[in-house]
Design a protein around this motif. Structure first.
Motif, PDB file in Angstrom:
ATOM      1  N   ASP A   1      -5.860   4.318  -3.701  1.00 56.54           N
ATOM      2  CA  ASP A   1      -4.931   3.027  -3.575  1.00 56.54           C
ATOM      3  C   ASP A   1      -5.567   2.006  -4.249  1.00 56.54           C
ATOM      4  O   ASP A   1      -4.912   1.306  -5.204  1.00 56.54           O
ATOM      5  CB  ASP A   1      -4.631   2.614  -1.962  1.00 56.54           C
TER       6      ASP A   1
ATOM      7  N   LEU B   1       0.775  -1.244   0.157  1.00 57.12           N
ATOM      8  CA  LEU B   1      -0.082  -0.128   0.014  1.00 57.12           C
ATOM      9  C   LEU B   1       1.031   1.161   0.026  1.00 57.12           C
ATOM     10  O   LEU B   1       1.992   1.299   0.939  1.00 57.12           O
ATOM     11  CB  LEU B   1      -0.891   0.034   1.290  1.00 57.12           C
TER      12      LEU B   1
ATOM     13  N   GLU C   1      -0.520   4.854  -1.583  1.00 61.95           N
ATOM     14  CA  GLU C   1      -1.127   6.131  -1.948  1.00 61.95           C
ATOM     15  C   GLU C   1      -1.777   6.647  -0.555  1.00 61.95           C
ATOM     16  O   GLU C   1      -1.666   5.993   0.538  1.00 61.95           O
ATOM     17  CB  GLU C   1      -2.494   5.712  -2.673  1.00 61.95           C
TER      18      GLU C   1
ATOM     19  N   GLY D   1      -7.666  -3.680  -4.032  1.00 67.31           N
ATOM     20  CA  GLY D   1      -7.074  -3.246  -4.967  1.00 67.31           C
ATOM     21  C   GLY D   1      -6.946  -4.175  -6.192  1.00 67.31           C
ATOM     22  O   GLY D   1      -6.942  -3.793  -7.443  1.00 67.31           O
TER      23      GLY D   1
END
Length: 283
Positions: free
Chosen positions: A106, A98, A100, A158
């Motif tokens: 993200d 991770l 962002e 994601g």
């Protein structure tokens, strides 16, 4: 259509004196639409194998056919970006990836990377976050502020936001508490049973393998030793002893009771059936 390895080998540092063959002449078919567990001791080649599925690693020899693509040793394969959209790989401790500033950004990163505009990427990210159980009020938080289990969910979201048809999971329950592990497995079963995703699961947890997978592949020293339906694999006590496989608890209990004089049979695969057979023994 199956995922097919044909005489595939992978050699790390192939031209060096310390070259190491992590995979050796793999011939294997993996059913699409099923949950397949890949098991074996540490160093058996499991992680190396699954990294070939979206071409993070390429064969040193042989080939792999997956999702309409054929990846051959020493040949350049076109369209690998699209392949990686179809085959999502969730690494062990994937939460460490991770990066962002917010959770929503993200999860939206993958769809944007594959061509979605801002609006579509955000919509797909929100749908994926909902699927993994992350509440909307968390979307603008930093992913680094979450608990370990929440981070794992965001990392998986994601992958799901890219809507892959094949999801590869490398030790997805590692480091999670029992509740978190159960919730994670329930999610993967939902993705398979209800959404039709092919799930390929690398794990050391034989309870998960026994209760939730359709097929099992056993690797030893870079070679496929066995590939068969999960129930058949665990129903042979001699096989489990030969390959030093820890028996799932229900099998160990069933075997112990049979040795004590109960005639439970080998078709007892859950605690409900086992308890019913024990009661019937005394009637």
């Amino acid at each position: 259509m199956s995922i097919k390895f044909t005489n595939l080998s992978h050699i790390y540092d192939k031209e060096m004196p310390y070259a190491f063959a992590a995979l050796k002449n793999i011939d294997l078919s993996i059913e699409e639409g099923k949950i397949t567990a890949i098991i074996g001791e540490t160093g058996s080649g499991k992680s190396t194998m699954v990294q070939h599925l979206n071409a993070l690693l390429l064969p040193s020899d042989g080939e792999l056919a997956i999702a309409g693509y054929t990846i051959k040793a020493n040949e350049k394969t076109k369209g690998l970006k699209k392949l990686r959209q179809k085959v999502g790989l969730v690494f062990q401790f994937s939460e460490y990836q991770l990066f962002e500033e917010t959770i929503l950004k993200d999860v939206a990163f993958g769809p944007k990377n594959f061509g979605a505009d801002e609006k579509e990427a955000a919509e797909r990210a929100k749908a994926a976050l909902k699927l993994v159980g992350i509440e909307e009020e968390c979307y603008e938080r930093s992913p680094l502020d979450l608990s370990g289990g929440q981070k794992r969910r965001v990392a998986i979201a994601g992958i799901l936001a890219m809507d892959p048809s094949i999801i590869v999971l490398d030790e997805p329950t590692a480091g999670l508490d029992p509740r978190g592990s159960a919730e994670m497995i329930a999610l993967f079963c939902h993705l398979n049973r209800d959404l039709g995703k092919t799930i390929i699961l690398v794990t050391h947890d034989n309870e998960v393998v026994y209760h939730h997978s359709d097929n099992v592949v056993l690797l030893q020293k870079g070679e496929v030793v066995l590939s068969m339906p999960t129930r058949d694999f665990f129903d042979d006590d001699e096989r489990l002893e030969r390959y030093h496989i820890i028996k799932p608890q229900i099998i160990a209990l069933r075997q112990m009771l049979n040795e004590k004089g109960f005639d439970l049979g080998k078709d007892v695969r859950d605690i409900k059936t086992l308890s019913e057979r024990v009661v019937a023994h005394y009637e």
